[in-house]
Design an enzyme around this catalytic site. Structure first.
Site, PDB file in Angstrom:
ATOM      1  N   ASP A   1     -18.918 -17.298  -0.933  1.00 56.92           N
ATOM      2  CA  ASP A   1     -19.364 -15.900  -0.901  1.00 56.92           C
ATOM      3  C   ASP A   1     -18.701 -15.173   0.277  1.00 56.92           C
ATOM      4  O   ASP A   1     -18.899 -13.976   0.467  1.00 56.92           O
ATOM      5  CB  ASP A   1     -20.894 -15.775  -0.887  1.00 56.92           C
ATOM      6  CG  ASP A   1     -21.530 -16.369   0.345  1.00 56.92           C
ATOM      7  OD1 ASP A   1     -20.811 -17.004   1.150  1.00 56.92           O
ATOM      8  OD2 ASP A   1     -22.763 -16.218   0.509  1.00 56.92           O
ATOM      9  N   SER A   2     -17.848 -15.896   1.030  1.00 58.70           N
ATOM     10  CA  SER A   2     -16.945 -15.245   1.997  1.00 58.70           C
ATOM     11  C   SER A   2     -16.069 -14.236   1.247  1.00 58.70           C
ATOM     12  O   SER A   2     -15.454 -13.360   1.866  1.00 58.70           O
ATOM     13  CB  SER A   2     -16.086 -16.280   2.722  1.00 58.70           C
ATOM     14  OG  SER A   2     -15.507 -17.192   1.809  1.00 58.70           O
TER      15      SER A   2
ATOM     16  N   ASP B   1     -20.318 -20.610  -5.000  1.00 57.74           N
ATOM     17  CA  ASP B   1     -21.314 -20.364  -3.956  1.00 57.74           C
ATOM     18  C   ASP B   1     -22.412 -19.449  -4.508  1.00 57.74           C
ATOM     19  O   ASP B   1     -22.110 -18.339  -4.982  1.00 57.74           O
ATOM     20  CB  ASP B   1     -20.605 -19.655  -2.797  1.00 57.74           C
ATOM     21  CG  ASP B   1     -21.113 -20.080  -1.440  1.00 57.74           C
ATOM     22  OD1 ASP B   1     -22.049 -20.892  -1.373  1.00 57.74           O
ATOM     23  OD2 ASP B   1     -20.540 -19.592  -0.448  1.00 57.74           O
TER      24      ASP B   1
ATOM     25  N   LYS C   1     -22.972 -24.379  -4.627  1.00 56.03           N
ATOM     26  CA  LYS C   1     -23.353 -24.606  -3.228  1.00 56.03           C
ATOM     27  C   LYS C   1     -24.430 -23.605  -2.875  1.00 56.03           C
ATOM     28  O   LYS C   1     -24.392 -22.468  -3.342  1.00 56.03           O
ATOM     29  CB  LYS C   1     -22.146 -24.416  -2.304  1.00 56.03           C
ATOM     30  CG  LYS C   1     -22.497 -24.511  -0.822  1.00 56.03           C
ATOM     31  CD  LYS C   1     -21.276 -24.574   0.059  1.00 56.03           C
ATOM     32  CE  LYS C   1     -20.717 -23.236   0.476  1.00 56.03           C
ATOM     33  NZ  LYS C   1     -21.649 -22.344   1.170  1.00 56.03           N
TER      34      LYS C   1
ATOM     35  N   GLU D   1     -27.109 -22.331   0.593  1.00 55.24           N
ATOM     36  CA  GLU D   1     -27.364 -22.455   2.025  1.00 55.24           C
ATOM     37  C   GLU D   1     -28.830 -22.766   2.309  1.00 55.24           C
ATOM     38  O   GLU D   1     -29.719 -22.259   1.626  1.00 55.24           O
ATOM     39  CB  GLU D   1     -26.997 -21.137   2.733  1.00 55.24           C
ATOM     40  CG  GLU D   1     -25.524 -20.793   2.638  1.00 55.24           C
ATOM     41  CD  GLU D   1     -25.162 -19.506   3.378  1.00 55.24           C
ATOM     42  OE1 GLU D   1     -26.033 -18.916   4.064  1.00 55.24           O
ATOM     43  OE2 GLU D   1     -23.997 -19.090   3.272  1.00 55.24           O
TER      44      GLU D   1
ATOM     45  N   GLU E   1     -21.880 -26.188   9.299  1.00 51.91           N
ATOM     46  CA  GLU E   1     -21.111 -25.061   9.856  1.00 51.91           C
ATOM     47  C   GLU E   1     -21.520 -24.753  11.293  1.00 51.91           C
ATOM     48  O   GLU E   1     -22.713 -24.586  11.601  1.00 51.91           O
ATOM     49  CB  GLU E   1     -21.295 -23.801   8.971  1.00 51.91           C
ATOM     50  CG  GLU E   1     -20.507 -22.613   9.540  1.00 51.91           C
ATOM     51  CD  GLU E   1     -20.242 -21.478   8.559  1.00 51.91           C
ATOM     52  OE1 GLU E   1     -20.561 -21.622   7.361  1.00 51.91           O
ATOM     53  OE2 GLU E   1     -19.696 -20.448   9.009  1.00 51.91           O
TER      54      GLU E   1
HETATM   55  O1  KIV Z   1     -18.431 -18.761   1.785  1.00 51.26           O
HETATM   56  C1  KIV Z   1     -17.687 -19.620   2.279  1.00 51.26           C
HETATM   57  O2  KIV Z   1     -16.448 -19.492   2.314  1.00 51.26           O
HETATM   58  C2  KIV Z   1     -18.309 -20.816   2.818  1.00 51.26           C
HETATM   59  C3  KIV Z   1     -17.440 -21.758   3.587  1.00 51.26           C
HETATM   60  C4  KIV Z   1     -17.173 -21.195   4.917  1.00 51.26           C
HETATM   61  C5  KIV Z   1     -18.025 -23.122   3.671  1.00 51.26           C
HETATM   62  O3  KIV Z   1     -19.474 -21.006   2.665  1.00 51.26           O
END
Ligand code: KIV
Length: 279
Positions: free
Chosen positions: A45-46, A84, A114, A116, A183
């Site tokens: 989600d970056s 994500d 994924k 969090e 992280e």
């Molecule tokens: O969103 C993302 O790119 C991430 C990575 C930094 C692990 O969660």
């Protein structure tokens, strides 16, 4: 369809070598990352920050994530593809989490998701895993809730927070995740977690004693200029290269040097003559 499975990644805890993971947000980068033999491609989600220009990952929506996961999945042949889950797509209820997670697999071609959080999301992880959705955890600095963690800073330097992160990693592993991202935590804490959990730890700003490493591809390639965290190693400075290329294009067009004869098409002279005769 990927050839690397979540089980293969889990086994690497024992067999090695270290797991490699990079982010991708589109077809072209996904193809290049896959060809480089990277084990896991994460549509992080970056996306929100490096591609969509938001100030944080919080505004990212399910539809934005799915759109980019679909593009990435067309470029992936071997890597495990992880999507994500965006902020608030798995916190409201286990049912909603299940519906949203399943969309990553059914609609967007992902192999896993994924999410969090640790102790607080362990029941959700358990529910998804029991439904057959492979889950990667993410503890330590969790960008979706960075503001309640005091901002984008190293987590777990004090005893209380270090204990909480340790418990988070244990909870994620016990809930059935196949790997966990650590992280922005001190190297000794990530080494301890790596020793204690039976799933691979994949570090980002967590030092060398993890079972694998992940970076945001745009950081590694020097493409995101707004901010570069201390833990990033820039393997290239593509932003400068790109700017040089763009300026060269402008200069050559303005000077009449582009396109050359070699870059042009010929033929159709008769058609041109006919049009001219009519005008
Ligand atoms: O969103 C993302 O790119 C991430 C990575 C930094 C692990 O969660």
């Amino acid at each position: 369809m990927s050839t690397i499975t979540p089980m293969d990644i889990k086994d690497r805890k024992i067999t090695g070598p270290a797991v490699t993971m990079l982010t991708a947000y589109d077809y072209s980068f996904a193809s290049m990352i896959d060809s480089a033999g990277i084990d896991i491609i994460l549509v992080g989600d970056s996306l929100g920050m490096v591609i969509l220009g938001y100030d944080s990952t919080v505004p990212v929506t399910m539809e934005e994530m799915l759109h980019h996961c679909k593009a990435v999945s067309r470029g992936v042949k071997n890597a495990l593809l992880v999507g994500d889950m965006p902020f608030m797509s798995y916190q409201v209820s286990e049912e909603e989490a299940l519906i949203n997670a399943s969309r990553f697999l059914k609609e967007a071609g992902c192999d896993a998701v994924k999410l969090e959080g640790g102790v607080s999301v362990a029941p959700v992880i358990g529910r998804l895993v029991r439904a057959g959705i492979p889950v990667m955890g993410h503890v330590g600095l969790t960008p979706q809730t960075a503001s309640s963690l005091g901002g984008f800073k190293v987590q777990g330097r004090d005893i209380e927070r270090a204990k909480a992160i340790f418990q988070d990693a244990i909870a994620v592993a016990e809930a059935g995740a196949f790997a966990v991202v650590l992280e922005c935590i001190p190297s000794d804490l990530s080494a301890l977690i790596t020793e204690e959990v039976d799933i691979p730890t994949i570090g980002i700003g967590a030092g060398p004693r993890c079972d694998g490493q992940v970076l945001v591809t745009n950081d590694l390639l020097g493409l995101y200029e707004k901010f570069t965290p201390k833990f990033v190693r820039k393997y290239a400075d593509l932003a400068s290269e790109i700017k040089k290329a763009l300026s060269a294009f402008k200069k050559e067009v303005e000077a009449g040097d582009f396109p050359s004869l070699d870059e042009s098409f010929f033929g159709g002279e008769e058609a041109v003559r006919a049009i001219k005769a009519q005008t």
